[in-house]
Enzyme design. Structure first.
Site, short mmCIF file in Angstrom:
data_model
loop_
_atom_site.label_atom_id
_atom_site.label_comp_id
_atom_site.label_asym_id
_atom_site.label_seq_id
_atom_site.Cartn_x
_atom_site.Cartn_y
_atom_site.Cartn_z
N SER A 106 0.80 -1.22 -0.02
CA SER A 106 0.07 -0.05 0.10
C SER A 106 0.75 1.41 0.09
O SER A 106 0.48 2.32 -0.64
CB SER A 106 -0.91 -0.09 1.10
OG SER A 106 -0.41 -0.27 2.48
N ASP A 170 -4.56 -0.88 7.94
CA ASP A 170 -4.38 -2.37 7.46
C ASP A 170 -3.69 -3.27 8.41
O ASP A 170 -2.76 -3.78 8.00
CB ASP A 170 -3.86 -2.18 6.01
CG ASP A 170 -3.65 -3.73 5.36
OD1 ASP A 170 -4.37 -4.51 5.73
OD2 ASP A 170 -2.75 -3.82 4.58
#
Length: 288
Positions: A106, A170
């Site tokens: 990410s 996350d």
């Protein structure tokens, strides 16, 4: 459990996560004002799909591998292909044409969208992973990598000076308490920065934890909360990962309609077995 994302990089959950991330970042780039991305559990940043860990995990062929194959054969509807293009562009920029060796985490996805005025804070606590993250994102003045507990980072870095941006949460969900931490710390962060975009990712093995999380988020009284879930198989076997979801606070106004296009396509193409995929898209608060 000692979670190593290298075993899972590029799997169906990564595809869903990063497709949604790209759509949010595209939206943020539409205005010239600077934004900041805060990635609380950043991982290594980049993953080599040819390593022994990636081969042993063997998950990326059923995720990004399958999606890219569908794109090459024209099996993705045109409207969905248009929305997926920024995601494919990020991956293409890291690999030689026609090959797939490197998959972005990410923070690398976020870096691809940063303009000169934008910033990224990438947080990672595990020392070895944090060193890899710093190495992969080195020599970029727009990016700061910090060796810090991601749960602490969730509220420590809000509100950002830019006043626009995204907090991506996350975590690896190594502990049962992580679902409770997610909702509790969201409430604290949101009180400090109520106008920010928050994207909270969670795994789906069974319905219990995911539905309880949604119930707790509803009780926070946040005004605008969109839930999006992608399943590759029914949740009958709760010993395996059957899907993943996002709770999205203050999502871009375009995101619901975009996910209405994307989720059925991902559910079909990435299903573990024929017709075993599914999805959910609904408002926990706000836009209904």
């Amino acid at each position: 459990m000692n979670y190593r994302h290298a075993f899972h990089a590029g799997n169906f959950a990564d595809v869903f996560k990063h497709v949604v991330l790209c759509r949010i970042l595209e939206y943020l780039c539409e205005k010239p004002a600077a934004f900041r991305v805060i990635d609380t559990h950043a991982g290594e940043g980049l993953y080599d799909l040819t390593t022994s860990e990636a081969r042993r995990g063997g998950e990326w062929p059923g995720g990004i591998g399958r999606l890219m194959a569908a794109a090459e054969t024209g099996d993705i509807p045109e409207n969905a292909a248009t929305l997926l293009k920024p995601y494919f562009d990020v991956i293409g920029a890291l690999n030689e044409r026609g090959s797939l060796k490197i998959y972005p985490g990410s923070p690398a996805v976020a870096r691809a969208f940063l303009r000169p005025q934008d910033k990224l804070i990438a947080c990672e606590m595990e020392p070895g992973t944090a060193r890899q993250l710093a190495r992969h994102l080195d020599n970029d003045g727009r990016i700061k990598t910090i060796a810090i507990d991601g749960w602490t980072a969730l509220s420590a870095y809000v509100p950002p000076p830019e006043r626009r941006g995204l907090v991506l949460v996350d975590p690896p969900f190594e502990e049962e308490a992580d679902f409770h931490r997610l909702s509790h710390l969201l409430g604290i962060a949101h009180r400090k920065w109520a106008t920010g975009i928050y994207a909270l990712w969670y795994p789906i093995k069974g319905r219990g934890e995911a539905d309880a999380l949604a119930k707790r988020v509803r009780k926070l009284g946040i005004a605008k909360v969109l839930r999006a879930e992608h399943l590759v198989s029914p949740v009958r076997d709760q010993t395996r990962l059957n899907g993943s979801g996002f709770i999205l606070i203050n999502p871009p106004w375009t995101l619901e309609s975009e996910l209405t296009v994307l989720l059925p396509v991902l559910a079909q193409l990435l299903a573990r077995e024929t017709n075993s995929g599914g999805y959910r898209l609904d408002w926990l608060a706000g836009e209904n």
